[in-house]
Design an enzyme around this catalytic site. Structure first.
Site, PDB file in Angstrom:
ATOM      1  N   ASP A  53       0.978  -1.034   0.003  1.00 32.44           N
ATOM      2  CA  ASP A  53       0.028   0.049   0.178  1.00 32.44           C
ATOM      3  C   ASP A  53       0.819   1.175   0.013  1.00 32.44           C
ATOM      4  OD1 ASP A  53      -2.447   1.867   0.836  1.00 32.44           O
ATOM      5  OD2 ASP A  53      -3.442  -0.069   0.766  1.00 32.44           O
ATOM      6  N   HIS A  87      -3.715   5.897   3.753  1.00 28.30           N
ATOM      7  CA  HIS A  87      -4.548   4.798   3.551  1.00 28.30           C
ATOM      8  C   HIS A  87      -3.935   3.507   3.864  1.00 28.30           C
ATOM      9  CE1 HIS A  87      -5.988   1.858   0.415  1.00 28.30           C
ATOM     10  NE2 HIS A  87      -6.926   2.531   0.357  1.00 28.30           N
ATOM     11  N   ASN A 104     -14.030   0.474  -6.075  1.00 20.37           N
ATOM     12  CA  ASN A 104     -14.884   1.370  -5.799  1.00 20.37           C
ATOM     13  C   ASN A 104     -15.647   1.910  -6.758  1.00 20.37           C
ATOM     14  OD1 ASN A 104     -14.001   0.432  -2.909  1.00 20.37           O
ATOM     15  ND2 ASN A 104     -12.849   2.375  -2.876  1.00 20.37           N
ATOM     16  N   SER A 107     -11.242  -1.131   0.144  1.00 18.26           N
ATOM     17  CA  SER A 107      -9.885  -1.048   0.911  1.00 18.26           C
ATOM     18  C   SER A 107      -9.961  -1.591   2.223  1.00 18.26           C
ATOM     19  CB  SER A 107      -9.225   0.182   0.623  1.00 18.26           C
ATOM     20  OG  SER A 107      -8.938   0.545  -0.671  1.00 18.26           O
TER      21      SER A 107
END
Length: 323
Positions: A72, A103, A194, A259
């Protein structure tokens, strides 16, 4: 296992892989601020953990001895809820391992935030984290960086790889890296994406590759989140709406997206692997990703029926671990 030579970071070209669009609802910059926006208890589990009975599962296992690689935007390496979980890091972006985005730290916390009396606790609070920074601080990264992160995770004995990222097209090197991980029996778990509002076949890569476990998001009522991408590759749903976890600069934040659902499944996978390692006899094998899917199907709401929004449905881990 042979070493894999890692190449130096290269500029992002025409095919970037990115942090999926996600919603940041609330941010608490420290534990004091967190007390004003979350439940007034010594340490907090998300609504997902409470509803799905995760604290009861910890009587069986907390993910001891399982290595989970989080690919990530890096990690807040001295976060009070995460520092003790991190066993190794690698930066493939040139930005440094510290997470200026937030994130990656959030995803890592969903998996392995410690049961230490502060903040929030992850699904597998005794799992160990391998952190590869494959997305830059702006949330975007080259497929080469991600592929190198996968190779690094496998060569450092990761049991599980969690990837809350996605790109619009396939990439040959990323595909080879995913196959490398699957060949060595590493469990690869990917976000569906998404883009649920854009159509019925909106899953990005690597979630679109066969062989990985692709995760969609559901809300508190077990219904698919409106943002969650759809497609035949969806395997299961997990909590992804309004999820609190660790965040950059020692803080905490409530985010929504696949996520968040992906590391939830990675945390469940850590509990499954740990339980499997503890037990001397096994009715269901756990040698590869397909075996892990079979274990997840034991938790799934409708294992005999698949649809493109929910896969085989939300998961009920308590019933699985109570066996």
């Amino acid at each position: 296992m042979a070493d894999k030579k890692l190449s130096k970071p290269s500029p992002i070209t025409q095919k970037p892989c990115v942090v999926p669009k996600h919603t940041i609802s609330r941010v608490a910059n420290n534990e004091t601020e967190l007390k004003t926006v979350a439940d007034a208890q010594r340490e907090r589990t998300n609504w997902a953990g409470s509803i799905l009975g995760i604290p009861q599962v910890w009587q069986v296992t907390q993910g001891e001895g399982v290595k989970v690689a989080v690919l990530d935007t890096g990690i807040d390496s001295d976060h009070q809820d995460l520092a003790a979980a991190i066993i190794d890091t690698a930066d493939f972006t040139g930005d440094g391992i510290e997470d200026a985005n937030g994130h990656g730290t959030h995803c890592a916390g969903v998996i392995g935030a410690r049961l230490n009396g502060v903040g929030f606790v992850g699904v597998a609070p005794k799992s160990e984290l391998l952190v590869a920074k494959v997305l830059a601080n702006n949330g975007s990264g080259a497929y080469e960086w991600i592929a190198n992160g996968v190779y690094w995770a496998v060569d450092n004995d990761a049991d599980i790889i969690s990837m809350s990222l996605g790109g619009p097209v396939s990439d040959p090197e990323l595909y080879r890296a995913i196959q490398y991980a699957l060949f060595y029996g590493v469990h690869v778990i990917c976000a569906a994406g998404n883009d649920g509002g854009l159509g019925t076949n909106t899953i990005g890569y690597p979630g679109r590759y066969g062989g990985v476990i692709t995760v969609a998001s559901h809300d508190r009522n077990g219904n698919p989140s409106g943002f969650s991408s759809k497609g035949g590759e969806v395997d299961v749903m997990a909590p992804g709406s309004d999820i609190w976890s660790t965040y950059k600069n020692g803080g905490y934040a409530e985010l929504s997206g696949t996520s968040m659902a992906t590391p939830f499944v990675a945390g469940l996978a850590a509990l499954i692997v740990a339980k499997h390692k503890q037990s001397g006899s096994h009715n269901t094998p756990l040698h590869n990703n397909e075996d892990l899917k079979n274990h997840l199907l034991f938790m799934a709401a409708h294992p005999g029926y698949h649809d493109n929004r929910a896969g085989y449905g939300p998961l009920n881990p308590f019933s699985y671990f109570a066996q």
